[in-house]
Design an enzyme around this catalytic site. Structure first.
Site, PDB file in Angstrom:
ATOM      1  CB  SER A 327      -0.942  -0.004   1.206  1.00 23.60           C
ATOM      2  OG  SER A 327      -1.924  -1.026   1.061  1.00 23.60           O
ATOM      3  CG  HIS A 370     -12.471   1.040   3.917  1.00 20.59           C
ATOM      4  ND1 HIS A 370     -11.824   0.023   3.254  1.00 20.59           N
ATOM      5  CD2 HIS A 370     -11.764   1.255   5.065  1.00 20.59           C
ATOM      6  CE1 HIS A 370     -10.766  -0.351   3.951  1.00 20.59           C
ATOM      7  NE2 HIS A 370     -10.700   0.377   5.057  1.00 20.59           N
ATOM      8  CB  CYS A 383      -9.981   2.155   0.914  1.00 21.48           C
ATOM      9  SG  CYS A 383     -11.272   1.418  -0.119  1.00 21.48           S
TER      10      CYS A 383
END
Length: 647
Positions: A327, A370, A383
């Site tokens: 991420s 989310h 997310c």
């Protein structure tokens, strides 16, 4: 008619003068010849004796002192220390086996040292000394001196040896030296004659190898008389060599030691970089090793222990290791989306926990989803669905172009060994490397730093520094050479909209400072030092549909090598960035729980240039931090010994 007596007398006088002149000239010439012969036979006798057929003049090289290496503040990292060695001349020894037996009874010699000495004695001229033991103690030298009559041919000598006083802390950066091997020579077209000197040492890895020519120096020379078999008769004159150039690194030794201590017990890497000028302040890999072992000649058992260790202590993971960035790559995709005009800061995508793409389900890390996410929220809570949706609209080419602009997928020019290039994949790359067409699923995987995307900790640090500065900051490792400051590379603007960069920085700030942020637990409390960061967790295994249905197994329940990598990148202070940090912990699990606390601690240490106050940490962390600081204080003073023994 008869010549007058007067004319006859005059002619006789002329003949006498001519005879005298000719006789005098002949006598003078003979005198000069005699003097010249005397000069050549008496005065120049030694010179012509040397030029006789059975003798000749040889030029023998004198190894120069190797240049030394220091940190940015002048702390020694690689130095030359006087060292005693024991040599043996076969011609003078007589019974070599008996002399070695006596020598072994006086000083400790390993089987490897004895075997190496015997091999060299057999292949070396009998009048050349061969080193039997290197870096022996003064007590051993005195023992040999006392027993000299019983040790014919054995000579104690003093020379210089390379020493690394910081021990394992700089092993992956500076590297080590070792004797020139046949393999080393095979890689050179015209090797320096210095390299042919027995046991001459050169850099093998790291800065020692990359800047070998600067560090090596220039050889001196001895002019010696040798006889027809090569035995040295006497030294005629000598010219000392030129010492190699001294290097000063950009690294702060205290910070480097802290980083190594903080990573201890993990298979990990961390890099700290000055955002303003690109100076590498610390670049650590764990576990490490003691480079002094290689200088002396590492034993087979020690080397096997290093090569068979699953945590790979010989690898400089900070530059050689390439990992899916997870991420931490989302800043790249988000910035590419803003730059392409596909999204604005408040545009949203809806996350329900998964996304169907071409009949395949791609999951978010949060199974329940989310909900509606904008850019800041997607970074703050990491997310995945937001970036799946965005990447499909962007396409891999724009994502790859932005990644390369931020320093991913390019080999960084740093004088360390095997610096990895990483990979910012494109359609053309997959076609050439894999012989396959690019699939939409490849783009979706790349959106969250998985699939083919690979980056080193150094590249992730450069990416973070460029986001913080808005400029193409280039890392620098060499600060000075022989006291002369080395140029700082130009850092032109990235050519990106400053408002777009500000939005990415804002999202990173929320990661660490918003209660919903994935790294909120590892925030910095001191307001003037608050950091902006991004967590990352990269999978090293596929999670099957069956496992998802039954419940995804936690990292704690998996074998170490199947656990996820934990990553964290950050810059600080947020308002006026000074340092960028990247931490990768192999198979550490979640980036927020494992890598973020390490990066936070390293960041504070860099900003305070020493031990930070406890009130810079969250209240819940202070007891643990206090205990950790105590242990690291015990770790630091023991610089120069192996990290494992210092832990």
């Amino acid at each position: 008619m008869k010549r007058p007596d007067k004319d006859s007398a005059a002619g006789a006088r002329k003949m006498t003068r001519r005879a005298l002149i000719l006789g005098g000239a002949q006598a003078g010439f003979m005198g000069l010849l005699a003097l010249r012969m005397r000069y050549m036979q008496v005065e120049e006798a030694d010179k012509f004796r040397l030029l006789a057929e059975e003798n000749r003049i040889n030029i023998r090289l004198i190894p120069p002192a190797r240049g030394e290496i220091f940190d940015r503040n002048g702390a020694p990292i690689a130095v030359n220390n006087p060292a005693y060695r024991i040599s043996l001349t076969r011609e003078d020894a007589g019974d070599v086996e008996e002399v070695l037996r006596r020598l072994t009874s006086l000083i400790k010699l390993t089987d490897e040292e004895l075997e190496r000495a015997q091999t060299e004695l057999k292949r070396t001229q009998p009048f050349f000394p061969v080193t039997v033991a290197d870096q022996v103690a003064w007590s051993d030298v005195t023992q040999i001196a006392v027993n000299a009559p019983a040790l014919p041919g054995v000579t104690p000598e003093v020379g210089l040896t390379r020493t690394y006083p910081q021990g394992s802390d700089f092993a992956h950066v500076v590297g080590y030296v070792g004797p020139v091997s046949d393999y080393d020579l095979s890689k050179m077209e015209a090797p320096d004659q210095l390299l042919l000197i027995p046991r001459f040492q050169i850099g093998k890895v790291g800065v020692e190898a990359k800047l070998e020519e600067e560090l090596r120096g220039k050889a001196g020379a001895r002019r010696v008389e040798v006889n027809h078999v090569g035995r040295e008769m006497r030294e005629l004159d000598r010219r000392e060599g030129q010492q190699g150039e001294n290097l000063q690194l950009t690294i702060d030794a205290n910070l480097q030691t802290y980083v190594q201590g903080r990573l201890d017990g993990e298979s990990a890497a961390a890099v700290v970089m000055d955002v303003t000028n690109g100076d590498i302040l610390a670049i650590g890999s764990a576990p490490s090793f003691d480079p002094n072992l290689f200088v002396r000649g590492i034993s087979v058992s020690d080397y096997r222990a290093l090569t068979e260790n699953k945590y790979r202590p010989l690898a400089a993971k900070s530059v050689q290791g390439i990992y899916p960035p997870g991420s931490t790559f989302k800043m790249v995709v988000g910035l590419a989306g803003l730059d392409a005009g596909i999204i604005g800061p408040e545009d949203t995508f809806y996350c329900r926990g998964h996304l169907e793409v071409s009949g395949r389900r791609f999951h978010c890390w949060k199974g329940s989803g989310h909900g509606s996410m904008n850019l800041e929220g997607s970074l703050r809570e990491s997310c995945d669905i937001y970036y799946y949706e965005l990447a499909m609209q962007l396409g891999i080419e724009k994502i790859s172009a932005m990644a390369q602009k931020l320093g991913l997928g390019d080999r960084i020019d740093l004088p360390m060994s095997a610096v990895a290039q990483g990979l910012a994949p494109t359609k053309a790359w997959k076609r050439e490397a894999r012989g396959e067409d690019w699939m939409i699923g490849d783009t979706v995987n790349s959106a969250i730093g998985q699939g083919f995307v690979l980056a080193s900790p150094l590249q992730l640090t450069v990416m973070t520094a460029r986001i913080a500065a808005g400029r193409a900051v280039q890392p620098r490792l060499i600060k000075k050479i022989n006291g002369i400051e080395q140029p700082i590379a130009d850092a032109p603007s990235l050519g990106l909209n400053e408002n777009h960069l500000r939005q990415i920085r804002k999202g990173m700030f929320s990661v660490s400072n918003n209660r919903k942020g994935t790294a909120y637990g590892s925030r910095i409390i001191a307001e003037q030092y608050r950091m902006a960061g991004k967590t990352g967790t990269s999978q090293v295994r596929n999670i099957t549909a069956k496992e998802r249905a039954a419940g995804v197994r936690s990292n704690a329940d998996l074998p170490w090598e199947r656990r996820d990598h934990a990553l964290f990148v950050n810059f600080a202070p947020y308002e006026n960035p000074k340092v960028a940090v990247a931490v990768v912990i192999e198979h550490g699990g979640g980036g927020s729980a494992v890598a973020a606390p390490v990066a936070r601690d390293i960041t504070l240490q860099a900003l305070f240039q020493g031990e930070p106050p406890l009130d810079a940490y969250p209240q819940k962390d202070r007891p643990r931090v206090q205990e950790m600081q105590k242990k690291l204080r015990e770790y630091r003073p023991a610089a120069g010994t192996d990290a494992k023994s210092r832990a």
